[in-house]
Design an enzyme around this catalytic site. Structure first.
Site, mmCIF file in Angstrom:
data_model
loop_
_atom_site.group_PDB
_atom_site.id
_atom_site.type_symbol
_atom_site.label_atom_id
_atom_site.label_comp_id
_atom_site.label_asym_id
_atom_site.label_seq_id
_atom_site.Cartn_x
_atom_site.Cartn_y
_atom_site.Cartn_z
ATOM 1 N N GLU A 59 0.827 -1.206 0.000
ATOM 2 C CA GLU A 59 0.000 0.000 0.000
ATOM 3 C C GLU A 59 0.860 1.254 0.000
ATOM 4 O O GLU A 59 2.093 1.189 0.108
ATOM 5 C CB GLU A 59 -0.954 -0.042 1.204
ATOM 6 C CG GLU A 59 -1.908 -1.228 1.102
ATOM 7 C CD GLU A 59 -2.985 -1.258 2.166
ATOM 8 O OE1 GLU A 59 -2.883 -0.502 3.155
ATOM 9 O OE2 GLU A 59 -3.924 -2.049 2.003
ATOM 10 N N CYS A 68 -1.677 -4.613 -5.692
ATOM 11 C CA CYS A 68 -2.248 -5.845 -5.121
ATOM 12 C C CYS A 68 -1.228 -6.982 -5.156
ATOM 13 O O CYS A 68 -0.284 -6.981 -5.958
ATOM 14 C CB CYS A 68 -3.462 -6.282 -5.919
ATOM 15 S SG CYS A 68 -4.872 -5.187 -5.799
ATOM 16 N N GLU A 70 -1.568 -9.950 -6.290
ATOM 17 C CA GLU A 70 -1.555 -10.691 -7.554
ATOM 18 C C GLU A 70 -0.657 -10.012 -8.573
ATOM 19 O O GLU A 70 0.099 -10.659 -9.305
ATOM 20 C CB GLU A 70 -2.977 -10.802 -8.128
ATOM 21 C CG GLU A 70 -3.930 -11.592 -7.265
ATOM 22 C CD GLU A 70 -4.659 -10.758 -6.224
ATOM 23 O OE1 GLU A 70 -4.079 -9.759 -5.730
ATOM 24 O OE2 GLU A 70 -5.799 -11.112 -5.892
ATOM 25 N N CYS A 105 -6.503 -6.604 -11.417
ATOM 26 C CA CYS A 105 -5.638 -7.789 -11.439
ATOM 27 C C CYS A 105 -6.150 -8.835 -12.429
ATOM 28 O O CYS A 105 -5.355 -9.513 -13.085
ATOM 29 C CB CYS A 105 -5.530 -8.395 -10.041
ATOM 30 S SG CYS A 105 -4.537 -7.359 -8.932
#
Ligand code: THU
Length: 146
Positions: A59, A68, A70, A105
């Site tokens: 983050e 993210c 992924e 994603c």
């Protein structure tokens, strides 16, 4: 009579070790940098050559810059020269609501992964994964075909 040609060696892919892939995703989730959402996610992407690339969410104070788990795993793999993948495991959320890949994603994965890529979503700590094809998460994905 001609001798029979030698048999073509079978090149059957090794079965996917889901427990190991889920464990790698859970281990990655422990490295999540999520001081704003406090929502840790891990991912583990199995490349065609057997290498596993893991990632966590990272983050940022400027929230929109968050990466993210992924995409962290995917970008790590691509930047290490892998573009073909066999499976993805994601660990995050609760047994009732495990983390599923976000829209961004899904599109990023569709760039490199086949529609039938098996994607396992597992709760962060314990509990069985649920496996679905990438195309179930992103049907009719956008692609530029030349
Ligand atoms: N997040 C992921 O890393 N993967 C997902 O599949 C869903 C959401 C992250 C982004 C953000 O850091 C936090 O989870 C809450 O949205």
């Amino acid at each position: 009579m001609k001798p029979a040609p030698p048999p073509i060696p079978e090149r059957r892919a090794a079965p996917i070790d889901w427990p190991a892939l889920v464990a790698a995703a859970r281990a990655a989730a422990r490295r999540a940098y999520a001081p704003y959402s406090h929502y840790a996610v891990g991912a583990a992407l199995l490349a065609e050559d057997g290498a596993v690339f893991s990632g966590c969410n990272v983050e940022n104070a400027s929230y929109g810059l968050t990466n993210c788990a992924e995409r962290t795993a995917l970008f790590k793999a691509v930047s290490e020269g892998r573009r073909r993948f066999r499976a993805l495991a994601i660990a995050g959320g609760t047994p009732k609501a495990p983390a599923v890949p976000c829209g961004a994603c899904r599109q990023a994965l569709a760039e490199f992964c086949p529609p039938d890529l098996p994607v396992a979503v597992a709760p962060l700590r314990r509990g069985a994964p649920v496996v679905r094809a990438l195309a179930e998460y992103l049907p009719h994905s956008f692609a530029l075909r030349t």
